[in-house]
Design a protein around this motif. Structure first.
Motif, short mmCIF file in Angstrom:
data_model
loop_
_atom_site.label_atom_id
_atom_site.label_comp_id
_atom_site.label_asym_id
_atom_site.label_seq_id
_atom_site.Cartn_x
_atom_site.Cartn_y
_atom_site.Cartn_z
N LEU A 1 0.82 -1.21 0.00
CA LEU A 1 0.00 0.00 0.00
C LEU A 1 0.86 1.26 0.00
O LEU A 1 0.55 2.23 -0.70
CB LEU A 1 -0.96 -0.01 1.20
N ARG A 2 1.94 1.24 0.77
CA ARG A 2 2.85 2.39 0.81
C ARG A 2 3.47 2.62 -0.57
O ARG A 2 3.55 3.74 -1.06
CB ARG A 2 3.92 2.16 1.88
N ARG A 3 3.92 1.55 -1.21
CA ARG A 3 4.51 1.66 -2.54
C ARG A 3 3.47 2.15 -3.55
O ARG A 3 3.77 2.98 -4.40
CB ARG A 3 5.11 0.32 -2.98
N LEU A 4 2.25 1.65 -3.45
CA LEU A 4 1.19 2.10 -4.35
C LEU A 4 0.94 3.59 -4.18
O LEU A 4 0.81 4.32 -5.17
CB LEU A 4 -0.10 1.32 -4.09
N ALA A 5 0.91 4.06 -2.93
CA ALA A 5 0.63 5.47 -2.66
C ALA A 5 1.78 6.37 -3.11
O ALA A 5 1.54 7.51 -3.54
CB ALA A 5 0.36 5.67 -1.17
N THR A 6 3.00 5.89 -3.03
CA THR A 6 4.14 6.75 -3.36
C THR A 6 4.63 6.60 -4.80
O THR A 6 5.03 7.58 -5.41
CB THR A 6 5.33 6.49 -2.41
N VAL A 7 4.58 5.38 -5.32
CA VAL A 7 5.14 5.12 -6.65
C VAL A 7 4.04 4.83 -7.68
O VAL A 7 4.21 5.09 -8.86
CB VAL A 7 6.13 3.92 -6.59
N GLY A 8 2.94 4.26 -7.22
CA GLY A 8 1.87 3.86 -8.14
C GLY A 8 1.97 2.37 -8.44
O GLY A 8 2.68 1.63 -7.77
N PHE A 9 1.26 1.97 -9.46
CA PHE A 9 1.25 0.56 -9.84
C PHE A 9 2.62 0.14 -10.36
O PHE A 9 3.36 0.95 -10.91
CB PHE A 9 0.20 0.29 -10.91
N ARG A 10 2.93 -1.14 -10.19
CA ARG A 10 4.20 -1.67 -10.69
C ARG A 10 3.95 -3.00 -11.37
O ARG A 10 2.88 -3.61 -11.21
CB ARG A 10 5.21 -1.86 -9.55
N ARG A 11 4.94 -3.45 -12.12
CA ARG A 11 4.84 -4.76 -12.77
C ARG A 11 4.62 -5.83 -11.71
O ARG A 11 5.17 -5.75 -10.62
CB ARG A 11 6.12 -5.09 -13.52
N SER A 12 3.86 -6.83 -12.07
CA SER A 12 3.62 -7.93 -11.13
C SER A 12 4.90 -8.75 -10.96
O SER A 12 5.81 -8.69 -11.79
CB SER A 12 2.50 -8.82 -11.66
N HIS A 13 4.94 -9.52 -9.91
CA HIS A 13 6.11 -10.37 -9.64
C HIS A 13 6.34 -11.35 -10.80
O HIS A 13 7.48 -11.53 -11.25
CB HIS A 13 5.94 -11.14 -8.33
N LEU A 14 5.28 -11.99 -11.26
CA LEU A 14 5.42 -12.95 -12.35
C LEU A 14 5.88 -12.26 -13.62
O LEU A 14 6.76 -12.78 -14.33
CB LEU A 14 4.10 -13.70 -12.58
N ALA A 15 5.34 -11.10 -13.92
CA ALA A 15 5.78 -10.37 -15.13
C ALA A 15 7.26 -10.05 -15.05
O ALA A 15 7.98 -10.18 -16.04
CB ALA A 15 4.96 -9.09 -15.29
N ARG A 16 7.71 -9.65 -13.87
CA ARG A 16 9.15 -9.36 -13.71
C ARG A 16 9.98 -10.62 -13.85
O ARG A 16 11.05 -10.61 -14.45
CB ARG A 16 9.40 -8.68 -12.36
N ASP A 17 9.50 -11.74 -13.30
CA ASP A 17 10.23 -13.00 -13.45
C ASP A 17 10.30 -13.44 -14.91
O ASP A 17 11.35 -13.91 -15.36
CB ASP A 17 9.56 -14.12 -12.64
N LEU A 18 9.22 -13.28 -15.65
CA LEU A 18 9.23 -13.69 -17.04
C LEU A 18 10.11 -12.77 -17.88
O LEU A 18 10.78 -13.21 -18.82
CB LEU A 18 7.80 -13.74 -17.60
N ARG A 19 10.12 -11.50 -17.56
CA ARG A 19 10.94 -10.55 -18.30
C ARG A 19 12.44 -10.74 -17.97
O ARG A 19 13.28 -10.65 -18.86
CB ARG A 19 10.52 -9.13 -17.95
N ALA A 20 12.74 -11.01 -16.72
CA ALA A 20 14.14 -11.13 -16.28
C ALA A 20 14.81 -12.38 -16.84
O ALA A 20 16.03 -12.42 -16.91
CB ALA A 20 14.21 -11.16 -14.76
N THR A 21 14.06 -13.36 -17.24
CA THR A 21 14.67 -14.62 -17.66
C THR A 21 14.45 -14.89 -19.14
O THR A 21 14.41 -16.04 -19.56
CB THR A 21 14.11 -15.79 -16.82
N ARG A 22 14.29 -13.87 -19.93
CA ARG A 22 14.10 -14.07 -21.38
C ARG A 22 15.29 -14.69 -22.02
O ARG A 22 16.39 -14.53 -21.69
CB ARG A 22 13.82 -12.73 -22.07
#
Length: 168
Positions: free
Chosen positions: A147-168
């Motif tokens: 919630l703190r990150r959402l309030a300060t930074v906004g939405f972010r990539r999901s964990h799975l999206a980051r995992d799939l992107r990081a291991t291309r």
């Protein structure tokens, strides 16, 4: 690719507990939600309602699998998410499945409006949100840090999206 081991000490155990909890609750939610909606609330088990609920169930099982495999990856210090190819395939295939479910439920809603179809359409739309939450943008914020990150930074990539992107 650098390894991603869990941090040492109490933080490591907290991360393990969190991942086990996420996997367990996602999986438990399938029969729990089925019981709540079809037994307790009494929704009719029509094709539309079952199709919509089935779409949600598929996403919940996929989420449980992701969290369990993420825990395994971190425990073993593996550089890549185990089962990555299956998630890549699911990310590509699920939009077609979800579109078909939404279309079928929308047709049912026109033909038989009410409790025989509207819940199925709602379930289907919720499944789309779950798909976005897992494969693209984190929509679920269930703890203070999120919630703190959402309030300060906004939405972010999901964990799975980051995992799939990081291991291309």
């Amino acid at each position: 690719m650098p390894r991603t081991p869990l941090p040492a000490g109490p933080t490591r155990e907290a991360a393990r507990r969190r991942l086990r909890s996420l996997a367990g609750w996602e999986l438990l939610n399938v029969p729990l939600q089925a019981w709540v909606w079809f037994q307790l609330v009494g929704l009719p088990p029509t094709a539309a309602n079952l199709a919509g609920f089935g779409a949600v169930a598929v996403l919940l099982v996929m989420g449980a699998a992701y969290w369990a495999l993420k825990l395994r990856q971190l425990r073993r210090g593996e550089p890549r998410l185990p089962g990555r190819r299956h998630f890549v395939t699911a990310r590509a295939a699920l939009p077609f499945l979800l579109a078909a479910v939404i279309a079928a439920c929308a047709v049912a809603a026109v033909r038989a409006p009410g409790a025989r179809s509207y819940p199925g359409l709602a379930f289907g739309l919720f499944a789309v949100l779950e798909y976005v939450n897992y494969f693209h943008v984190q929509l679920m914020h269930d703890n203070r840090a999120d919630l703190r990150r959402l309030a300060t930074v906004g939405f972010r990539r999901s964990h799975l999206a980051r995992d799939l992107r990081a291991t291309r």
